[in-house]
Design an enzyme around this catalytic site. Sequence first.
Site, PDB file in Angstrom:
ATOM      1  CG  ASN A  17      -2.391  88.054  35.690  1.00 40.75           C
ATOM      2  OD1 ASN A  17      -1.345  88.514  35.847  1.00 40.75           O
ATOM      3  ND2 ASN A  17      -2.096  86.726  35.800  1.00 40.75           N
ATOM      4  CG  ASP A  19       1.473  87.885  36.025  1.00 42.88           C
ATOM      5  OD1 ASP A  19       1.409  88.346  37.321  1.00 42.88           O
ATOM      6  OD2 ASP A  19       1.445  86.854  35.670  1.00 42.88           O
ATOM      7  CG  HIS A  20       1.691  90.312  30.764  1.00 43.24           C
ATOM      8  ND1 HIS A  20       2.731  89.825  30.799  1.00 43.24           N
ATOM      9  CD2 HIS A  20       0.778  89.569  30.682  1.00 43.24           C
ATOM     10  CE1 HIS A  20       2.503  88.337  30.644  1.00 43.24           C
ATOM     11  NE2 HIS A  20       1.211  88.352  30.830  1.00 43.24           N
ATOM     12  CG  HIS A  53       2.404  83.134  37.283  1.00 40.51           C
ATOM     13  ND1 HIS A  53       2.266  82.345  36.132  1.00 40.51           N
ATOM     14  CD2 HIS A  53       2.969  82.224  38.133  1.00 40.51           C
ATOM     15  CE1 HIS A  53       2.685  81.047  36.029  1.00 40.51           C
ATOM     16  NE2 HIS A  53       3.378  80.905  37.333  1.00 40.51           N
ATOM     17  NE  ARG A  55       6.469  81.800  33.660  1.00 39.54           N
ATOM     18  CZ  ARG A  55       5.640  81.209  33.043  1.00 39.54           C
ATOM     19  NH1 ARG A  55       4.259  81.339  32.930  1.00 39.54           N
ATOM     20  NH2 ARG A  55       5.953  79.791  32.657  1.00 39.54           N
ATOM     21  NE  ARG A  59       8.609  83.885  31.727  1.00 42.09           N
ATOM     22  CZ  ARG A  59       8.321  82.924  31.086  1.00 42.09           C
ATOM     23  NH1 ARG A  59       7.111  83.080  29.992  1.00 42.09           N
ATOM     24  NH2 ARG A  59       8.777  81.789  30.997  1.00 42.09           N
ATOM     25  CG  HIS A  60       5.650  88.343  34.600  1.00 37.81           C
ATOM     26  ND1 HIS A  60       5.177  87.648  35.738  1.00 37.81           N
ATOM     27  CD2 HIS A  60       5.261  87.555  33.481  1.00 37.81           C
ATOM     28  CE1 HIS A  60       4.542  86.412  35.275  1.00 37.81           C
ATOM     29  NE2 HIS A  60       4.577  86.263  34.124  1.00 37.81           N
ATOM     30  CD  GLU A  80      -2.224  83.039  37.631  1.00 32.96           C
ATOM     31  OE1 GLU A  80      -3.277  83.782  37.325  1.00 32.96           O
ATOM     32  OE2 GLU A  80      -1.100  83.343  36.897  1.00 32.96           O
ATOM     33  CB  THR A 110       1.184  82.588  28.520  1.00 30.12           C
ATOM     34  OG1 THR A 110       0.322  83.004  29.558  1.00 30.12           O
ATOM     35  CG2 THR A 110       0.552  81.947  27.432  1.00 30.12           C
ATOM     36  CB  THR A 111      -0.227  79.241  32.241  1.00 27.54           C
ATOM     37  OG1 THR A 111       0.560  80.188  32.937  1.00 27.54           O
ATOM     38  CG2 THR A 111      -0.240  77.801  32.914  1.00 27.54           C
ATOM     39  CD  GLU A 161      -8.345  81.099  37.158  1.00 24.72           C
ATOM     40  OE1 GLU A 161      -8.127  81.215  38.230  1.00 24.72           O
ATOM     41  OE2 GLU A 161      -7.653  81.496  35.908  1.00 24.72           O
ATOM     42  CG  HIS A 200      -4.821  81.556  29.191  1.00 18.31           C
ATOM     43  ND1 HIS A 200      -3.694  81.489  29.982  1.00 18.31           N
ATOM     44  CD2 HIS A 200      -4.681  81.283  27.954  1.00 18.31           C
ATOM     45  CE1 HIS A 200      -2.509  81.467  28.872  1.00 18.31           C
ATOM     46  NE2 HIS A 200      -3.210  81.536  27.684  1.00 18.31           N
ATOM     47  N   GLY A 201      -6.727  84.240  28.134  1.00 15.16           N
ATOM     48  CA  GLY A 201      -6.908  84.426  26.604  1.00 15.16           C
ATOM     49  C   GLY A 201      -8.331  85.423  26.540  1.00 15.16           C
ATOM     50  N   GLY A 222      -5.797  89.116  32.289  1.00 17.84           N
ATOM     51  CA  GLY A 222      -4.545  89.910  32.145  1.00 17.84           C
ATOM     52  C   GLY A 222      -4.099  90.485  30.986  1.00 17.84           C
ATOM     53  CG  HIS A 223      -1.387  89.382  27.324  1.00 18.76           C
ATOM     54  ND1 HIS A 223      -1.903  89.695  25.766  1.00 18.76           N
ATOM     55  CD2 HIS A 223      -0.165  89.600  27.010  1.00 18.76           C
ATOM     56  CE1 HIS A 223      -0.682  90.094  25.045  1.00 18.76           C
ATOM     57  NE2 HIS A 223       0.194  90.194  25.674  1.00 18.76           N
TER      58      HIS A 223
HETATM   59  N1  PXP Z   1      -5.468  82.673  35.161  1.00 14.68           N
HETATM   60  C1  PXP Z   1      -4.264  81.762  35.190  1.00 14.68           C
HETATM   61  C2  PXP Z   1      -4.554  80.889  36.296  1.00 14.68           C
HETATM   62  C3  PXP Z   1      -3.438  82.246  34.375  1.00 14.68           C
HETATM   63  O1  PXP Z   1      -2.001  81.496  34.402  1.00 14.68           O
HETATM   64  C4  PXP Z   1      -3.426  83.296  33.486  1.00 14.68           C
HETATM   65  C5  PXP Z   1      -2.062  83.591  32.788  1.00 14.68           C
HETATM   66  O2  PXP Z   1      -1.180  83.828  33.368  1.00 14.68           O
HETATM   67  C6  PXP Z   1      -4.523  83.929  33.422  1.00 14.68           C
HETATM   68  C7  PXP Z   1      -5.696  83.682  34.381  1.00 14.68           C
HETATM   69  C8  PXP Z   1      -4.964  85.233  32.909  1.00 14.68           C
HETATM   70  O3  PXP Z   1      -4.735  85.043  31.407  1.00 14.68           O
HETATM   71  P1  PXP Z   1      -4.438  86.245  30.329  1.00 14.68           P
HETATM   72  O4  PXP Z   1      -3.198  86.778  30.931  1.00 14.68           O
HETATM   73  O5  PXP Z   1      -4.411  85.204  28.938  1.00 14.68           O
HETATM   74  O6  PXP Z   1      -5.624  86.847  30.757  1.00 14.68           O
END
Ligand code: PXP
Length: 249
Positions: A17, A19-20, A53, A55, A59-60, A80, A110-111, A161, A200-201, A222-223
């Site tokens: 991901n 995005d950041h 994503h 949004r 924002r990104h 996303e 975040t989500t 997911e 996520h995370g 991602g992050h």
């Molecule tokens: N999957 C989905 C559907 C998400 O919304 C996100 C966060 O945008 C991620 C994966 C990635 O999460 P992270 O940035 O915490 O790794």
Amino acid sequence: MTVRGPSHAQPLRLGVNIDHVATIRNARGGDHPDPVRAAQIVASVGGDGITAHLREDRRHIRDADLRRIQDATDLPLNLEMAATEEMLAIALRHAPHAACIVPEKREERTTEGGLDAAGQHNRLAPICARLADAGIRVSLFIEPEERQIEAAMQLGAPVVEFHTGEYAHATGDARAVELKRLADMAALAAKNGIEPHAGHGLTYDNVMPVAAIPQLAELNIGHYLIGEAVFVGLENAVRRMRTLMDEAR
Ligand code: PXP
């Protein structure tokens, strides 16, 4: 810690991901760093997909980034998106490989949780149908819960997911409980013909037990990877994550 999954585990894809990268770009309002360059680097080190994503508040990632990402790499794009008419129109215009429907609140950082697919069947059904008709693989970003998997089945989604936030934030025994929930729900989804993904995370420290769940086919991260890239470069961050995922398998 070495965690090895059963030998019948299927290959596990890594979607990155980006995005950041755009978050940092947007902080100065210019065009550097470019998420397209990040996508190209992910492709060059064997990443399996790009996740972005778009949004509602932009924002990104921005609208123009999507086409640029699609033009710049051959990797499948996982878009996303919130379940809105605006995002549906954008998805249909860009025809990404997959569209992952996520819940979206303007005020969240975040989500923060999974989509309530069970409570929103009537709103989601036409959106899922139109994406599927356009040949876009629909994924629903849900909590690892039986009722949400059942809802995904009713919506005809080929992919779910699982939101791994509860797992990532838990410690000690609570983390073991969350991991078991992910493993049980991945098995349930697969048994019912739905391909389970997770994200996520996820970090170097917590990815291996998740990667060891044999039914999981894809992780989206991602992050943490973009944060690590600041210190070691995106190539090295993606390679290290890939190595940990492979060791867990
Ligand atoms: N999957 C989905 C559907 C998400 O919304 C996100 C966060 O945008 C991620 C994966 C990635 O999460 P992270 O940035 O915490 O790794």
